[in-house]
Design a protein around this motif. Structure first.
Motif, mmCIF file in Angstrom:
data_model
loop_
_atom_site.group_PDB
_atom_site.id
_atom_site.type_symbol
_atom_site.label_atom_id
_atom_site.label_comp_id
_atom_site.label_asym_id
_atom_site.label_seq_id
_atom_site.Cartn_x
_atom_site.Cartn_y
_atom_site.Cartn_z
ATOM 1 N N THR A 1 0.839 -1.190 0.000
ATOM 2 C CA THR A 1 0.000 0.000 0.000
ATOM 3 C C THR A 1 0.876 1.242 0.000
ATOM 4 O O THR A 1 1.920 1.270 0.659
ATOM 5 N N TYR B 1 0.928 5.741 -0.010
ATOM 6 C CA TYR B 1 0.312 7.064 0.063
ATOM 7 C C TYR B 1 1.033 7.904 -0.977
ATOM 8 O O TYR B 1 2.205 8.232 -0.806
ATOM 9 N N THR C 1 -2.684 1.628 8.523
ATOM 10 C CA THR C 1 -2.723 1.539 7.060
ATOM 11 C C THR C 1 -3.185 0.153 6.619
ATOM 12 O O THR C 1 -3.948 0.017 5.654
ATOM 13 N N ARG D 1 -6.852 0.211 7.044
ATOM 14 C CA ARG D 1 -7.463 1.045 6.000
ATOM 15 C C ARG D 1 -7.494 0.313 4.654
ATOM 16 O O ARG D 1 -8.447 0.460 3.881
ATOM 17 N N SER D 2 -6.500 -0.497 4.391
ATOM 18 C CA SER D 2 -6.504 -1.272 3.155
ATOM 19 C C SER D 2 -7.564 -2.370 3.192
ATOM 20 O O SER D 2 -8.258 -2.613 2.198
ATOM 21 N N THR E 1 -7.857 3.017 1.943
ATOM 22 C CA THR E 1 -6.593 3.275 1.250
ATOM 23 C C THR E 1 -6.290 2.009 0.463
ATOM 24 O O THR E 1 -5.638 1.087 0.961
#
Length: 236
Positions: A12, A14, A45, A48-49, A54
């Motif tokens: 992942t 940003y 994170t 969030r994935s 994300t």
């Protein structure tokens, strides 16, 4: 046991900055699993994935055998994933009861779904404040409400991101009590928290992240026997 959640080789980013590097995670049906690591190591994170907030650039995420990494957050939620987010994020201008009713849905098609009555039984303090606005609750009461709100969706997978952060000791104990009850009821849970001793007593499996990579995985017995792992990856 069969896996409810399987995360494979997750990468992942940003923007152009890569945060996760081949993360693997498996949560069995009915298990409590943890994501551990110091701040900024990729725990949130990863969550969030999983939630589609994300999206992963590479890797696969399966929920009950279905690939979900390309789905929108609302589709993933509808499949039975609920989050108790860091910071609680309750609606300050709705009452306690309105916050709960707004999220009511039997997404798991449970024969014994979560209802207001069951949430009141779990958190009597919320019933006492059912007509109070979210903004009128203490931090601990807001956390109870955030958990109750997630349960009202009747999730297959309940994710808690720092659910005891910033709470007074007595209220923190209340959250641990509730998590034990949820585990006993068979609820599958993924927890991010820093209180390792509590997590060792509660959880079945642990995954430790360091700079976006999995550096250790195993059960509570194995982690208890490896204090050097605690010191290397979890001590502040």
């Amino acid at each position: 046991m069969s896996a409810l959640l399987e995360v494979e080789n997750l990468e992942t980013f940003y923007s152009q900055s890569q945060v996760l590097f081949g993360v693997n995670l498996r949560v069995e049906e009915g298990q409590v699993a943890t994501l551990l690591g110091r701040n900024g190591m990729g725990k949130t994170t990863t969550v969030r994935s999983i939630l589609g907030l994300t999206p992963a650039r590479k890797g696969r995420i399966r929920l009950a055998g279905r690939f979900i990494e390309a789905l929108a957050p609302e589709q993933i939620a509808a499949l039975g994933v609920a989050i108790v987010p860091e910071g609680r994020q309750i609606f300050p201008n709705l009452t306690v009861e309105e916050n709960l009713v707004a999220f009511a849905a039997n997404r798991n098609q449970s024969p014994n779904p979560w209802t207001l009555a069951r949430v009141w039984e779990l958190f009597p303090r919320l019933e006492e404040r059912r007509n109070n606005l979210g903004s009128q609750l203490s931090g601990g009461e807001q956390q109870m409400l955030a958990i109750g709100r997630a349960l009202m969706t009747n999730p297959r997978l309940l994710i808690l991101d720092e659910a005891t952060e910033g709470l007074a000791p007595l209220l923190r104990e209340e959250i641990w009590r509730v998590l034990r009850l949820l585990k006993e009821s068979g609820q599958t849970i993924l927890v991010i928290d820093k209180y390792l001793e509590r997590l060792l007593a509660l959880a079945d499996q642990h995954t430790i992240l360091e700079k976006g990579r999995v550096v250790w995985q195993g059960d509570s017995t194995s982690l208890k026997a490896r204090p050097e792992v605690w010191k290397q990856y979890l001590s502040v």
